[in-house]
Design a protein around this motif. Sequence first.
Motif, short mmCIF file in Angstrom:
data_model
loop_
_atom_site.label_atom_id
_atom_site.label_comp_id
_atom_site.label_asym_id
_atom_site.label_seq_id
_atom_site.Cartn_x
_atom_site.Cartn_y
_atom_site.Cartn_z
N ALA A 51 0.86 -1.18 0.00
CA ALA A 51 0.00 0.00 0.00
C ALA A 51 0.90 1.24 0.00
CB ALA A 51 -0.91 0.00 1.22
N PRO A 52 1.33 1.67 -1.18
CA PRO A 52 2.31 2.76 -1.28
C PRO A 52 1.86 4.05 -0.59
CG PRO A 52 2.00 1.69 -3.41
CD PRO A 52 0.93 1.17 -2.50
N LEU A 53 2.77 4.60 0.20
CA LEU A 53 2.56 5.89 0.85
C LEU A 53 3.62 6.84 0.30
CD1 LEU A 53 1.13 7.64 2.97
CD2 LEU A 53 2.78 6.81 4.65
N LEU A 54 3.18 7.87 -0.45
CA LEU A 54 4.10 8.75 -1.16
C LEU A 54 4.45 9.98 -0.35
CD1 LEU A 54 2.44 8.70 -4.71
CD2 LEU A 54 4.08 7.09 -3.75
N ASP A 55 5.72 10.31 -0.34
CA ASP A 55 6.21 11.57 0.23
C ASP A 55 7.25 12.11 -0.76
OD1 ASP A 55 6.92 13.72 1.72
OD2 ASP A 55 7.93 12.59 3.31
N LEU A 56 6.77 12.70 -1.85
CA LEU A 56 7.62 13.09 -2.97
C LEU A 56 7.46 14.56 -3.31
CD1 LEU A 56 6.81 10.05 -5.30
CD2 LEU A 56 8.91 10.37 -3.99
N ASN A 57 8.57 15.16 -3.71
CA ASN A 57 8.57 16.54 -4.21
C ASN A 57 8.85 16.52 -5.70
OD1 ASN A 57 8.14 17.82 -1.70
ND2 ASN A 57 10.29 17.54 -1.18
N LEU A 58 7.99 17.18 -6.48
CA LEU A 58 8.13 17.24 -7.93
C LEU A 58 8.41 18.67 -8.35
CD1 LEU A 58 7.82 15.79 -10.72
CD2 LEU A 58 5.41 16.46 -10.65
N THR A 59 9.52 18.86 -9.07
CA THR A 59 9.89 20.19 -9.55
C THR A 59 10.03 20.14 -11.07
OG1 THR A 59 11.14 20.61 -7.53
CG2 THR A 59 11.57 22.06 -9.40
N VAL A 60 9.33 21.04 -11.75
CA VAL A 60 9.36 21.10 -13.21
C VAL A 60 9.91 22.45 -13.64
CG1 VAL A 60 8.02 20.92 -15.34
CG2 VAL A 60 7.36 19.58 -13.33
N LYS A 61 10.92 22.43 -14.52
CA LYS A 61 11.52 23.66 -15.03
C LYS A 61 11.52 23.63 -16.55
CE LYS A 61 14.68 24.12 -11.10
NZ LYS A 61 16.11 24.21 -10.68
N GLY A 62 11.06 24.74 -17.15
CA GLY A 62 11.05 24.83 -18.61
C GLY A 62 10.53 26.19 -19.03
N GLU A 63 10.76 26.53 -20.30
CA GLU A 63 10.32 27.84 -20.78
C GLU A 63 8.81 27.91 -20.93
OE1 GLU A 63 12.38 28.82 -24.32
OE2 GLU A 63 14.37 28.83 -23.39
N THR A 64 8.19 26.79 -21.31
CA THR A 64 6.74 26.77 -21.49
C THR A 64 6.21 25.38 -21.21
OG1 THR A 64 4.94 26.99 -23.09
CG2 THR A 64 7.10 26.37 -23.97
N LEU A 65 4.98 25.31 -20.67
CA LEU A 65 4.37 24.01 -20.40
C LEU A 65 3.72 23.42 -21.64
CD1 LEU A 65 2.65 24.64 -16.95
CD2 LEU A 65 4.74 23.38 -17.41
N ALA A 66 3.65 24.20 -22.73
CA ALA A 66 3.03 23.69 -23.94
C ALA A 66 3.73 22.47 -24.49
CB ALA A 66 2.98 24.79 -25.00
N THR A 67 5.07 22.44 -24.34
CA THR A 67 5.84 21.32 -24.87
C THR A 67 5.62 20.04 -24.06
OG1 THR A 67 7.73 22.05 -23.58
CG2 THR A 67 7.63 22.78 -25.86
N LEU A 68 5.07 20.20 -22.85
CA LEU A 68 4.82 19.03 -22.01
C LEU A 68 3.48 18.37 -22.26
CD1 LEU A 68 6.14 20.13 -18.51
CD2 LEU A 68 7.00 18.24 -19.88
#
Length: 267
Positions: free
Chosen positions: A246-263
């Motif tokens: 039963a996974p318990l998540l404790d994660l930090n997600l960081t996204v860096k880029g010029e625009t989110l359109a490419t994602l």
Amino acid sequence: MKIGKILKYLIGALAVLVIAAVVVLTVIDFNDYKPELQAQVKQATGRDLTIEGDIKLTLSFTPSLGVSGVSFANAEWGSRPAMATIGRFEVQVALIPLISGTIDIRKVVLEGADVLLEKNAEGQVNYAFERATSEQTAEASPGAPTIPVLRHVLIENARISYKDAVSEQATTLVVDKLSMKTGGVDAPVDLSFAGSYNENPIEASGTLGSRNELLSAGRPWPVALTLEGGGANIDLKGTVTNVLTAPLLDLNLTVKGETLATLSKLA
């Protein structure tokens, strides 16, 4: 009798046993075991396993067993005959740890794999297999399985596809190269990946927690990964507890880029 002589005799006896084992293994044609292996897979899954290439053994202190040209049948309703095909599979195991009952796998190589997972319009999935009877299962599994030490996994030129006839969606993950290395059961895993997801190039690298951390209930499993894809850099750091139950998540997600359109395609 002196200790020195006892050790001398023991070493001599061990050497004779090793030489005898090498002689026996060199004259064995492992291809003779193909029918038995295929029959075991058929009994366990209800599907046919085909091995077109030779099963080869390379002898050393870390002997390797390899096979090529393997295919595993798809469900009868599947969109193609084979659910999975493998160009080459090789596993290398250390000899000395086997004396104490430890399976120390030094390297696993998988090349040219093509796996198709699919769901039909009735909701059936091709990765649900026929089960052996309870009596057969009891005979085949007398006790808990031994979990091996796995030090290096190398996957190259592989493809995993998923097709859903209900949602009419398809997903493809291409693995140009995936490498996972560790120094032992308590050492972290170094990971590197290059490939694509739905034709969007991805590269990833970082570390994962050890095997023992992964298998220990209630123990955090560290994750530290950096991913480049869709024109952005993504950092994922933290822990996952009880990964296999039963996974318990404790994660930090960081996204860096010029625009989110490419994602957008990758997302």
